[in-house]
Design a protein around this motif. Structure first.
Motif, mmCIF file in Angstrom:
data_model
loop_
_atom_site.group_PDB
_atom_site.id
_atom_site.type_symbol
_atom_site.label_atom_id
_atom_site.label_comp_id
_atom_site.label_asym_id
_atom_site.label_seq_id
_atom_site.Cartn_x
_atom_site.Cartn_y
_atom_site.Cartn_z
ATOM 1 N N LEU A 1 -7.284 -0.312 3.377
ATOM 2 C CA LEU A 1 -6.321 -0.928 2.458
ATOM 3 C C LEU A 1 -5.725 -2.194 3.064
ATOM 4 N N GLU B 1 -3.452 10.328 -6.207
ATOM 5 C CA GLU B 1 -4.752 10.034 -6.795
ATOM 6 C C GLU B 1 -5.848 10.932 -6.250
ATOM 7 N N GLY C 1 -7.974 5.628 -6.463
ATOM 8 C CA GLY C 1 -7.836 5.193 -7.845
ATOM 9 C C GLY C 1 -9.122 4.628 -8.421
ATOM 10 N N TRP D 1 0.810 7.215 -3.236
ATOM 11 C CA TRP D 1 -0.103 6.969 -4.349
ATOM 12 C C TRP D 1 -1.479 7.564 -4.047
ATOM 13 N N GLU D 2 -1.977 7.354 -2.833
ATOM 14 C CA GLU D 2 -3.291 7.887 -2.484
ATOM 15 C C GLU D 2 -3.286 9.413 -2.525
ATOM 16 N N VAL E 1 -2.490 -1.648 -9.982
ATOM 17 C CA VAL E 1 -3.274 -0.882 -9.007
ATOM 18 C C VAL E 1 -4.746 -1.184 -9.255
ATOM 19 N N LEU F 1 0.858 -1.182 0.000
ATOM 20 C CA LEU F 1 0.000 0.000 0.000
ATOM 21 C C LEU F 1 0.894 1.231 0.000
ATOM 22 N N SER G 1 -6.177 0.538 -4.029
ATOM 23 C CA SER G 1 -6.230 1.995 -3.946
ATOM 24 C C SER G 1 -7.646 2.444 -3.630
#
Length: 329
Positions: free
Chosen positions: A157, A27, A216, A23-24, A233, A19, A213
């Protein structure tokens, strides 16, 4: 058009879950650019609207073309299953300037006029400055918009990873991947993903990172090109709960049976969660939640298991049955 990832024998040994708070963060910025596509996040976007408006997100939006390439250096795949944001943003700041410049130029070329825009020209002329500017902005977004909600997001997650890890043990990789999303297919050692653009890659012993995600959703993405480790992802399970209004109260029958504190904790465990995530969700002290969890576990209503440095709690079949009790007035 499909993307195809071809597995060799060594790749099966290097598949892993991870995780990524970075990235979160990225996004969420993308979601703020196109909020109409993300119905599950309407309440959250409404809540953070004022804080988001105080940030200038246009530099990041410039590198998020509607169709095309987003720079891999700006959000590299996590190097460990549960990296912290601080570890991930340090990797961004350590990006090679020449590689970041080439990666950014490719992304700018996918947005009409971006390559020749004043900001684009400054970035390509001074990639060191670009790296510092964009990493600083991502850090600001994290602290302002994501970090306050991270305990709950991380718990969701982690619950997804725990669930799919069990399924991997039960059905194997070839059975798991089509379950992750209807856009994924598996045949003779090749993963096919219905995604924008056509892409083909032999994993070459690098394996595959499987990364759930929240922001995402609803996309499934085959992310990262060489030299980065291939990453799939996919939408995390249970994000529908993010759009739901919290329950008005715990059923009275359950309160009479268990007591208000234990009933609230059992009711809140729709998905596996950690002590800190439950405390955040219920607005209670972690020590109080911990005591209730121990009692519920000792009574056979919950089980606990360790994931990395976290301990996740989830209901047993008896706990599920009790949580379904409705107030009879």
């Amino acid at each position: 058009m499909p993307s195809r990832l071809h597995f060799g024998e060594a790749d099966f040994l290097k598949c892993r879950f991870a995780l990524s708070p970075l990235w979160e963060t990225q996004e969420l910025v993308r979601t703020l650019k196109r909020p109409e596509r993300h119905g599950y996040h309407v309440r959250r976007l409404r809540r953070i609207r004022g804080a988001a408006a105080a940030l200038d997100l246009t530099p990041l939006w410039l590198l998020m073309p509607r169709r095309g390439h987003s720079p891999d250096w700006l959000c590299p795949p996590p190097g460990q299953p549960a990296a912290t944001f601080e570890e991930e943003i340090a990797a961004v700041r350590a990006a090679d300037p020449d590689a970041a410049r080439a990666d950014t130029a490719r992304s700018l070329a996918d947005t009409p006029g971006a390559l020749d825009s004043p900001r684009g020209r400054v970035w390509l002329a001074d990639p060191v400055r670009m790296i510092e500017e964009l990493s600083g902005l991502l850090e600001e977004v994290w602290h302002t918009l994501v970090e306050p909600d991270w305990p709950g997001l991380r718990a969701l997650l982690e619950a997804d990873i725990a669930f799919h890890s069990r399924r991997l043990a039960e059905v194997g990789l070839g059975g798991l991947l089509p379950e992750i999303s209807s856009r994924c297919g598996w045949h003779a050692g090749t993963l096919t993903v219905e995604w924008r653009g056509e892409h083909e890659r032999h994993l070459g012993g690098q394996g595959l990172v499987l990364m759930p995600s929240v922001f995402g959703w609803p996309d499934v993405m085959c992310s990262y090109e060489p030299p980065w480790q291939p990453t799939l992802v996919y939408p995390a399970r249970g994000i529908g709960g993010l759009a739901a209004e919290p329950a008005a109260r715990v059923p009275d029958a359950l309160v009479r049976l268990l007591g208000r504190g234990r009933a609230a904790v059992l009711t809140a465990l729709d998905d596996p969660a950690t002590t800190s995530a439950l405390a955040h969700r219920l607005g209670l002290a972690p020590s109080s939640v911990s005591a209730q969890l121990t009692t519920l576990r000792d009574a056979g209503l919950l089980v606990s298991r360790r994931y990395g440095h976290q301990v996740l709690y989830e209901r047993t079949p008896l706990g599920i049955a009790l949580a379904a009790v409705h107030d009879q007035g």
